[in-house]
Design an enzyme around this catalytic site. Structure first.
Site, PDB file in Angstrom:
ATOM      1  NE  ARG A 109      -3.729  -0.195   2.660  1.00 34.09           N
ATOM      2  CZ  ARG A 109      -4.578  -0.347   3.680  1.00 34.09           C
ATOM      3  NH1 ARG A 109      -4.765  -1.532   4.229  1.00 34.09           N
ATOM      4  NH2 ARG A 109      -5.256   0.679   4.136  1.00 34.09           N
ATOM      5  CE  LYS A 207     -10.818   3.830   0.809  1.00 37.08           C
ATOM      6  NZ  LYS A 207     -10.132   2.561   1.146  1.00 37.08           N
ATOM      7  CG  ASP A 234     -11.550  -3.486  -0.896  1.00 32.44           C
ATOM      8  OD1 ASP A 234     -10.778  -3.247  -1.841  1.00 32.44           O
ATOM      9  OD2 ASP A 234     -11.650  -2.736   0.099  1.00 32.44           O
ATOM     10  CB  THR A 239      -9.090  -1.483  10.198  1.00 27.65           C
ATOM     11  OG1 THR A 239      -9.626  -0.775   9.073  1.00 27.65           O
ATOM     12  CG2 THR A 239      -7.650  -1.081  10.417  1.00 27.65           C
ATOM     13  N   GLY A 240     -11.132  -3.343   8.468  1.00 25.33           N
ATOM     14  CA  GLY A 240     -12.550  -3.523   8.174  1.00 25.33           C
ATOM     15  C   GLY A 240     -13.295  -2.195   8.082  1.00 25.33           C
ATOM     16  CB  THR A 242     -12.535   0.066   3.387  1.00 28.54           C
ATOM     17  OG1 THR A 242     -11.333   0.743   3.711  1.00 28.54           O
ATOM     18  CG2 THR A 242     -12.966   0.392   1.986  1.00 28.54           C
TER      19      THR A 242
END
Ligand code: R5P
Length: 331
Positions: A109, A207, A234, A239-240, A242
């Site tokens: 990322r 987002k 996705d 973290t969840g 999104t």
């Protein structure tokens, strides 16, 4: 895609396949080994009291075609160092060829300087793999395909699409009004490819990340989800946040049912419990990263894990035999 075990080809260009694994992906590695009808090679991995890692191979790999199967998932630095040390050990023992098989590559990322005074750690990791002594790499669904350019060794970047698309087709066949939802514009192109293979419409969520903190805010929904069976797709869930924000947004817009499909189950601590509490009917993911028993228990039978083992086994077989990998996918 159909893979048949032990394809019959006479040309063998490299030495015997030798599969090694660190401690991050033991189950995936043994499934690959059984697909290839070989044993995982024995090695010791010891952690000294000063937290340094030490590796010893049980047998010589001189002249052999070695594969190190290791996901660089949590604990990232331990798993990364294990892989690098395994690769260096094989190199120092005169392996003929070493392939880093990294179903999930860490740090992808961070792939550009998008603000002043920041690193490009995806490049750093690519360099580390090469410097350790890898001749090739294999991985799945990079955060951005351009990361391939950070490596100067050849690689096979594979797509979980090939194992996910059939279960998704089956799912869609039972839906009345399906729609694919991309929770992030960055993933929209891949989501569009899946949607077009499934012949269903696509919706997007815009987002915007406001800070470097792992929080995300879904701002705008583009497309129609009202009374529709939504498949939110996705590349990874960490973290969840999104997915959580996306699910809440499409629920507010009247989604009828929600299935969440994600390729890499990074599942940072606490995320599985939070995801399991969302109004989601089903989750589908892969085993590019192993999921702990505790996290599996949170999801219960709502979660289906589709294995990449046979696909990876076939790609390793073809690489060993010097055969095309693209042909496997009719490319
Ligand atoms: C973002 O670019 C990715 O496609 C995922 O949306 C993101 O990595 C998920 O992270 P988290 O679960 O922490 O929101």
């Amino acid at each position: 895609m159909s893979v048949s075990p032990h394809s019959h080809v006479k040309t063998v260009m490299y030495g015997k396949v030798r599969l090694y694994t660190g401690t991050s992906s033991p189950e995936l590695a043994s499934q690959i080994a059984s697909y290839l009808n070989v044993n995982l090679c024995d090695r010791d991995i010891v952690t000294f009291p000063n937290d340094n890692i030490f590796v010893k191979l049980h047998k010589s790999v001189r002249g052999q075609d070695c594969y190190v199967i290791q996901s660089t998932s949590i604990p990232v630095h331990r798993n990364l160092m294990e892989m690098l040390i395994l690769i260096q050990t094989l190199r120092l023992d005169s392996a003929a060829r070493i392939t880093a098989v990294v179903p999930y590559l860490c740090y992808t990322r961070s792939d550009k300087k998008d603000q002043p005074r920041v690193p490009i750690t995806a490049r750093l990791v690519a360099d580390m793999i090469e410097v350790a002594g890898a001749d090739r790499y294999m991985t799945f669904d990079l955060h951005a395909d351009q990361i391939q350019g950070f490596f100067s060794i050849p690689g096979d970047v594979l797509y979980a699409y090939h194992v996910l698309i059939d279960p998704m087709k089956e799912l869609v066949s039972k839906m009345e009004k399906p729609v694919m939802v991309s929770p992030d514009l960055g993933f929209a192109k891949k989501a569009r490819n899946y949607a077009s293979s499934l012949d269903i419409p696509l919706a997007f969520i815009e987002k915007r990340r406001l800070t470097n903190a792992p929080t995300a805010k879904a701002l705008t929904l583009i497309g129609d989800v009202t009374d529709r069976d939504c498949i939110v797709l996705d590349e990874e869930i960490s973290t969840g946040n999104t997915i959580g924000t996306a699910v809440k947004l499409i629920k507010e817009h009247g989604a009828k049912s929600i299935t969440v499909v994600f390729i890499h189950p990074v599942l940072s601590p606490g995320s599985a419990e939070m995801l399991a509490s969302l109004p989601v009917d089903n989750f589908i993911t892969t085993d590019t990263i192993p999921i702990s028993k505790e996290d599996l228990a949170f999801f219960g039978d709502k979660l289906k894990v589709i294995s990449i083992a046979h696909l990876l086994g076939e790609v390793i077989l073809r690489a060993n035999q010097g055969r095309s990998v693209g042909q496997l996918f009719n490319e």
